[in-house]
Structures are given as C-alpha cells and as structure tokens.
Design an enzyme around this catalytic site. Structure first.
Site, PDB file in Angstrom:
ATOM      1  N   GLN B 196       0.876  -1.174   0.000  1.00 48.12           N
ATOM      2  CA  GLN B 196       0.000   0.000   0.000  1.00 48.12           C
ATOM      3  C   GLN B 196       0.910   1.219   0.000  1.00 48.12           C
ATOM      4  O   GLN B 196       1.407   1.634   1.042  1.00 48.12           O
ATOM      5  CB  GLN B 196      -0.923  -0.036   1.223  1.00 48.12           C
ATOM      6  N   ARG B 216      -4.309   4.355   4.037  1.00 51.95           N
ATOM      7  CA  ARG B 216      -3.547   4.956   2.942  1.00 51.95           C
ATOM      8  C   ARG B 216      -3.957   4.317   1.615  1.00 51.95           C
ATOM      9  O   ARG B 216      -4.468   3.192   1.583  1.00 51.95           O
ATOM     10  CB  ARG B 216      -2.057   4.783   3.184  1.00 51.95           C
ATOM     11  N   ALA B 237     -11.687   3.174   3.703  1.00 52.98           N
ATOM     12  CA  ALA B 237     -10.729   2.258   3.076  1.00 52.98           C
ATOM     13  C   ALA B 237      -9.820   2.987   2.083  1.00 52.98           C
ATOM     14  O   ALA B 237      -9.995   4.186   1.820  1.00 52.98           O
ATOM     15  CB  ALA B 237     -11.486   1.130   2.390  1.00 52.98           C
ATOM     16  N   HIS B 238      -8.907   2.251   1.531  1.00 49.34           N
ATOM     17  CA  HIS B 238      -7.906   2.862   0.643  1.00 49.34           C
ATOM     18  C   HIS B 238      -8.529   3.468  -0.620  1.00 49.34           C
ATOM     19  O   HIS B 238      -9.455   2.922  -1.186  1.00 49.34           O
ATOM     20  CB  HIS B 238      -6.790   1.889   0.266  1.00 49.34           C
ATOM     21  N   ASN B 239      -7.957   4.596  -0.989  1.00 49.83           N
ATOM     22  CA  ASN B 239      -8.320   5.282  -2.235  1.00 49.83           C
ATOM     23  C   ASN B 239      -9.723   5.868  -2.261  1.00 49.83           C
ATOM     24  O   ASN B 239     -10.209   6.273  -3.317  1.00 49.83           O
ATOM     25  CB  ASN B 239      -8.123   4.345  -3.448  1.00 49.83           C
TER      26      ASN B 239
END
Lengths: 345, 345, 345
Positions: B196, B216, B237-239
C-alpha cells in the site's frame, strides 16, 4: 497454583455436594476438562457431553443432579456458581503498587499509594486516582479525571478531562472515554464545531470493552449507571444515558441524547438512533436498527434474513415494489369480492 | 471564568438584543440553565421548555421572538449563534508550547516552536509540524508526515508515513490515519499482500473522531477534502475520496476506491461498498447499505424496520418467499382479469 | 530508488516479455502511470484505460496480450504478478535492530537481537520476541506473549498476557489482541464477570487491521489459523475459530464461539452471531447478518436494498404487514381457484 476441595467452594458459595470431596485446580469446559478440573452444565442441550466428560467434578442444576455419578455440586445457578469458582481460581495478575518512573504525573494530581501506575502513563492536573486502581502501560488521563477505588484501566486507554469513573470499573485496551461528541452547526457554507463541554459519568461496577468509545456530553453529561456492561467496538454518543445493568454486545452504536433504561440487552451491531427513549427491560436483537422510541419492555428485532445469493436476487428485487404489490392485492380483493357478491355468496 | 454581556455577543456575532443586557457566564440547555447562563431555542418542538426555563437569556429565531419576555438575542441561525457563544466561553485547554522531555523526535523532523508536543510522542524522520499544533500524549507519527498550522492530535493517535494533514485539523483519541489498506491477491493457495504505497491527504478544518481509521491508498492517495467531519469508529478504506464538507456519523464504513461528493451526510452505521460514485448533496440515512452508485442528490434509505419479536417472526419469513408471492399475485391477476373479460366487464 | 528491467521481473516471477525490455522504477495505475512506471490490466472492464495509458509497460493476461503494442509482460495472474513487482520495488521501511532506550522490558523477557523495539514499548515478563520482529512505538505486550519471527506490530498495538502470534504476522495500529471476552452471568440483580482465562492463538502469515479487536477465550482459546486476513475495525469475540486463508473486510463482527471454515470471505459490516458453524468456502456479502449456521459452500446475502426516501417510505411499511399480505393472497387463491372450479375449468 492453589487448589481447593469441593467443600471449600460450598463453604464460600453454597450449594450441595454429591459424591467425593475431590481436589480441584482449574475450571474447564465439559469437553476439555481433566481430572483436576471442574466443568459445568447449565444448558440441557449439552447433557450428552456430560456423559463423556473426563472432568473431576461438575456444577449442575437440581434437575440435572442425577445425570452423572461424578463428584458434583448442585447449585441454583450453575453458570454463576462456576464463574464464582473461576474467579477464586484465577485472580487477575495485579501489578505491584507504585508509580513507574516513566509515568508523567501532573503536579496536583492525587494518586493513592496503593494504586499501580504503569509505564508511559500520563495523568493530568487535578486528577484523583483511588485506592487499588491499576493504570496499565500507555494510559493517558486528562485533567480533573476521577477514578474510584479498585478500578482498572488497561493498556492505552484514554480518558478525557473531567470525566468520572466509579469503583471497580474495568476499561479494556484502547477504549476512549470522553472524546468530543459529534456536534456541528451548518453555517450555510461549512460545519461549525459545537464545543463539547459536558463530561462522561460512569457508575460503579461498569465494564467497558476494547476500542469502545464514549463521548462527553455537549452541554450536559453522558451517563452510564452502575453495573452497565459494554463489549468491544461500541460507540456511545454525547448525552446518551444508559440505565443500570444494561448490557450491549460488540459493535453496537447509540446516537446522541438517547435515553436507555435499566436491565436492557442489545445484540451485536444493533444501532439505536438519537433522541429516543428505550424503556427498562427491552431486549434488542443483533443487527437491529432502532429508529423510534420503545416504550414497552419486550424483545424487538429488525433483521434481514440471510439467503443464498440466488434466492436473495429473486426475492430482494420485490422489496422495491412492495407498495405496488400491496395495491395490486387490494385491487384483486375488490374484484374477487365483487365476484363473490355477483355470484350470491 | 470570564463573563460577557449580551451586547458583547452582538458586537461579535450580530443579532438583535431584546430585553436587558444581562451578564452571561456559560451556555446550557433550556432545561438545565440558571440565571447566569444562556440557552437557545432552534426547534419549535421545545417551545414548552422555553416557558419553564430558568435561563438568564435565550438565543432564538425571528419567529420565536415573542415567545418569551426574557432577555434574548434574535439570530438568523440560533443554533450556530449559540455555538459561537459557547466557543467564546469555552476555549480549549491548550497545553503550553514546547516539547516534553520524554518525546522522541527524529533527527531532521521540523517542529514549530509554538507547537506543544506531549509526553510519549514520537515523530519520525522528515516530518514537519506546523505552528500552534498540539500533539497530545502517546501520539505516534511516522516519517515524512506533514501537519498544518493549528492542528490538534489527541492522545494515542497514530499517523503513518508520508500522510499530510491540513490546518486546524482535529483528530480524536486512538484514531489511525494511514494504516495499510486491505489489499490481497489470491495466489491459488493463499493471500498475497499488495503493498500500500499511497498516502492519506487531509484538507483544512477536518475533524476525525475517536477510533476512526483512514487507510492509505494502494497506489494513489486516500483524500478527505476541506471541512469533512467524521464521527467515531468510522472506517475509510484505501483510495476513497470524500468531497468537501461531507459529514459522517459514527460507525460508518466506506469500502475501497469509492468517490463521495461534497455536502453529503451519512447516518450512523451506513455502509458504502467499494468502487462506487456518490454525487454531491446525497443524504444516506442510518443503517443503510449502499451497494450501487448514487448519481443524483437526494435522501436514500435502506432500513429494515424494527418490530416486536413475534411480529418479526410472522413477517420476516415471507421475505424468503417474496418471489413466490409475486408469481402467485401475477397468476391471480391473469385469472381474475379473465373473469372480468368472461363476464363482459 | 532502484530500478529494474522487465527481464528482471521475468527472471524472478516468470511470464512472457513482449516488446522492449524497458526500465521500470515504480508501479502505478493505468490512469496515473508515467514512462518509468508499470501498470496492470486484470479486469477487461478497464481495457479502455489501456488505450490511453502513458505507462512505460503493462502486466496483462493472455487474452489481453494483443490489446496494446507497449512493452508488456503476459502473466497467468496479472494482479498477483503486479503485486510481486510492487513488493520488490517497495520494501517496507524497516527500523534498525535494537531496543529503544525508553522501552520497558521486563526481566526475563527474551528479545532476539535482530528485533527492533521502538520507543514507549513495554514487554511483560516471560514474553519472547522472535528474530527480525518489529514492535513500533507505543506497543504494549503483556506477560508470556510469544511472537514468531519476522512479525510486525505497528504503533500502539496491545497484546494481552499469554497470547501467541506466529511468523510474519502483521498487526496494524491500535489493534487489540487478547482483551477479555464479554462474559457475564446474571445473579438476579447484576452481571457477574466471568473470568476470561483462554488465550488468542494466531498462526503464520496473518494480517490484522487497524483498531481490530480479538478477544481471548473464556475457557479455551480464540484461534486464527495461518493466512487469515482481517481488515480494520473488526470484532472477533471469545472462542471464535477462523480457518486458514479466510478474509474479512472492515467492520465485520463475529460473536462468541462461532467456528468459521477455511477459504471464506466476508464483506464489510457483515455480522455473524454466536455458536454457529460456517463451512469452508462460504462467501458472505457485505452488510449481511448471519443468524444460523451455514453448512454448505456458496454465496450468502441478506442486504436490504437502498432506495430513495419516498420509495422506501412507500415500501417499507408493508414489511410490517407481510404476514397479512400472505394470508390475503392465500384467501384470494382459495376463492379464485373455486371460481375456476365453479366455471368448469
């Protein structure tokens, strides 16, 4: 490890001894227990395990007294009795009194000499820590916090300014008591933070799970009465009031200003919206969203049933059309009812 | 405690004074306020409390101006006005600037001299902490973290490598910014961790609740624009990308790569699946699972209604048979329609 | 930053090179990649992005081999292949071995000299930390904890007494392993705490998300087998058993004593009640409450569909009357069926 005879348990907790007064060193499940261990039978569903257990002794209820020949204690509440034995056999590992040299204690904070303050603990100005308290490693207390006797804050717990916890309160790791509640006024262009000037007030004999968060009140206080039990990952918003001996399982959320009665239970992941009243002795089942006040004791549910993916696809689509189905059903009744009439019924 | 007159508030925040220019020391609710306290009426539902309040003064809207004879301020937005008074009367307890001797600051980290760094704080290499920031006890920052002026990280907050927070950002205790997102590729035998390598980028005037986690990005970054407000126990969550001034209540979850617009609101426990687009000005009510993109502003719900256990047992079973009911309804319509035809209607 | 040629990747991970053997410095998405970066195409849905990408090279599957003229690697599993490249290009920032002077290590704890112990870490008596482990700032370990080689506990993680973690286990910030489970017996007047004397046993190659909590067993142990992957904010109650390579997305909750098989997946916010059995290879979709055992592999769902508020108001009311609708439908069928008979059909 100390050991006890069954008669020692009876001297402390009551109950009736049947069979030999054997020596017991530990508690265990019926399945796992060996000859120096005591197991219990509270649910008749597990009676088959009783036949096969290698336990040295059993705690059971009056109706089950004849289900085994093993040494046994007949108790009114076998599960509670077993818990009492376990507490006797498994005292918590209590750190020695004293303040670890790495701890940072503000001038003016009062810490009872019998309390144990671990490494990397900070205690703010004006805080008072009662007798026999334990503050494990990494606990951070704000200013003017009060902690009653024999309370135990586990590692990395945070308690904000001015919060008060009673006696024998247990708080598990990484829980947060007294963070700001979520209060925002809309300016027309952006959110404006509402100062959260209330406190969290927690009674005696309360237990709070790991990573649970209990926000301070916006104006008044957030209150947990005596004996409340909260599992892990629970969110209690500002100004919530929880009555005595209410218990909540993991991942429950309670939104702001809701007032929950005494002796309630909430299953895991239940979500209670804000500004509601929940009566005493209400049981809310797991996964239920409570969107209106519940004024009467009883059991309440709102669970969507699990299905295979194929069945769900077939069924769930109709949820979006239930109103249409209801209208069509009514229309059919109107027509069929008329046929009835037409045909002289 | 400092005190102010109503005219002091008006000089600062506008509004119209009716009645005596009394002295005020604190804010309170209509129910709890005493003679040196000011309360507010924003919701006509509480007008009855206005009649009974012992408050020294009231903030209220134009329509309510005649509902009391007490000293009062008429304001366009009474709730916001009250919040502004409360902010004035309740400045946060700000620790003195400086770095606590127990803190561990990596060589090369830049910390503005006006910042306050508490005990047991670590700051990694290359990190930069702006003017007037507060890092409370137990805050752990990775390497290359940037923190804009006047931001405040409460106790035990963790911020991972390379994350950037803007100015006036508030992060409540035990929140985690910049942990790895959940990315796994299946090898055929096991999960393989996807590195990540993105960051978390947070704008100005963002507030993040206790125990909230913001991962991240996997490749790109996770972004929270200016003015976003997140309550406690939220998972981002990511993104994920969250537009400006969007607000989420406790226990909300947003899965990976979902893009949420500006000025949205999400009720407690709402769950937004991954790779979706949510338009600006979407309101998602509590407990709702959003499984597809929402491309139009408006209010959206998917709450299963709570019922008594008996009613739920009777009703929920049919959810598994809705498709069958729909088929039977259609068949009835076919038949009854034909009767209609047969009978010349 | 080191760089590699495509042939270097093929030497390590296999696959087929088409086009020039270009130099690559980093991974990126198709959208964001530049000329020194490699992207991947695993889902044909993104084939359009392939046409527009500025990436220096692409990893793709056999069916997509002709969709671009760019330098590319054809791999059996492009997503996994890309992850392997990313791991090679993005090794974690590993702190140097050694024990930070602020750490508090109990006498008798064994710490491998290759391990890195950060600031404000405490390790209790009898604990053993394997080779190449990392304990980041603020990690607190109880007594008799075992940590296998190359495991990494991120900032402010807490592990309770006697818990055991295998090799290459990653635990993200603020997670709690081994807090007491939620066990209470009712005395007739109050809750009586059941001592939680089991442990948490975690296998090899397990990853645990930020703020996730895994409770110790009440009598036996809570077990996570090899390769389990848990996202953030998950709650695993006492005595749960999770089979190998099962993965759970954020905010999932699993209640006590439930046994989950191997190779399962759980979508975000799914809630699994206690004392259930879930077979191997079961997929539970997001937001689903599982209230009974699932004995057969497959995909299971229980999601209430989201709707506009108006539609929901119209439809959801009928959920409370489904039983009545079903009765009325049956009655209509009885009548209409009779009409059929009356009319000689």
């Amino acid at each position: 490890m100390p050991s006890y005879r069954l008669s020692d348990f009876i001297a402390r907790f009551g109950g009736e001894l049947l069979g030999a007064d054997v020596e017991i060193q530990q508690v265990a499940t019926l399945e796992a227990a060996g000859s120096t261990q005591i197991a219990f039978l509270a649910n008749p569903k597990y009676a088959r395990q009783l036949a096969e257990t290698a336990a040295g002794a059993i705690v059971l209820g009056d109706k089950a007294r004849a289900l085994t020949d093993k040494p046994r204690i007949v108790a009114a509440n076998p599960y509670l009795y077993f818990a009492q034995i376990s507490t006797l056999l498994n005292p918590p590992r209590r750190p020695a009194p004293g303040i670890h040299p790495s701890a940072v204690i503000a001038a003016g904070a009062q810490i009872d000499p019998s309390a144990a303050i671990g490494p990397f603990v900070s205690v703010g100005e004006g805080s008072r820590i009662g007798a026999d308290c334990v503050l494990a490693a990494g606990v951070q207390l704000g200013a003017d916090v009060q902690l009653g006797a024999a309370s135990w804050l586990h590692a990395n717990v945070v308690v904000g300014d001015s919060c008060q916890l009673g006696e024998r309160v247990i708080v598990h790791p990484n829980a947060v008591i007294g963070a700001d509640g979520f209060g925002n006024a809309w300016t027309g262009e952006a959110w404006y933070k509402i100062p959260q000037i209330g406190r969290v007030l927690i009674g005696n004999d309360v237990e709070i799970g790991a990573s649970t968060t209990i926000d301070r009140g916006a104006l008044g206080d957030t209150v947990l009465e005596d004996g409340v039990r909260l599992d892990n990952q629970i969110q209690i918003a500002h100004n919530v009031h929880i009555g005595k001996h209410t218990a909540m399982a993991g991942c429950v959320g309670v939104a702001g200003s809701t007032r929950i009665g005494a002796y309630c239970t909430f299953g895991g992941s239940a979500m209670i919206l804000g500004h509601l009243d929940i009566a005493d002795k209400v049981n809310v089942m797991a996964g239920t969203l409570v969107g209106k006040s519940i004024l009467k004791a009883g059991t309440y549910v709102g669970q969507y049933p699990v299905q295979s993916h194929e069945d769900w696809l077939a069924n769930a689509a109709h949820l979006r059309r239930l109103d249409g189905m209801a209208t069509r059903l009514k229309e059919l009744e109107r027509k069929v009812g008329r046929f009835d009439a037409d045909q002289g019924e």
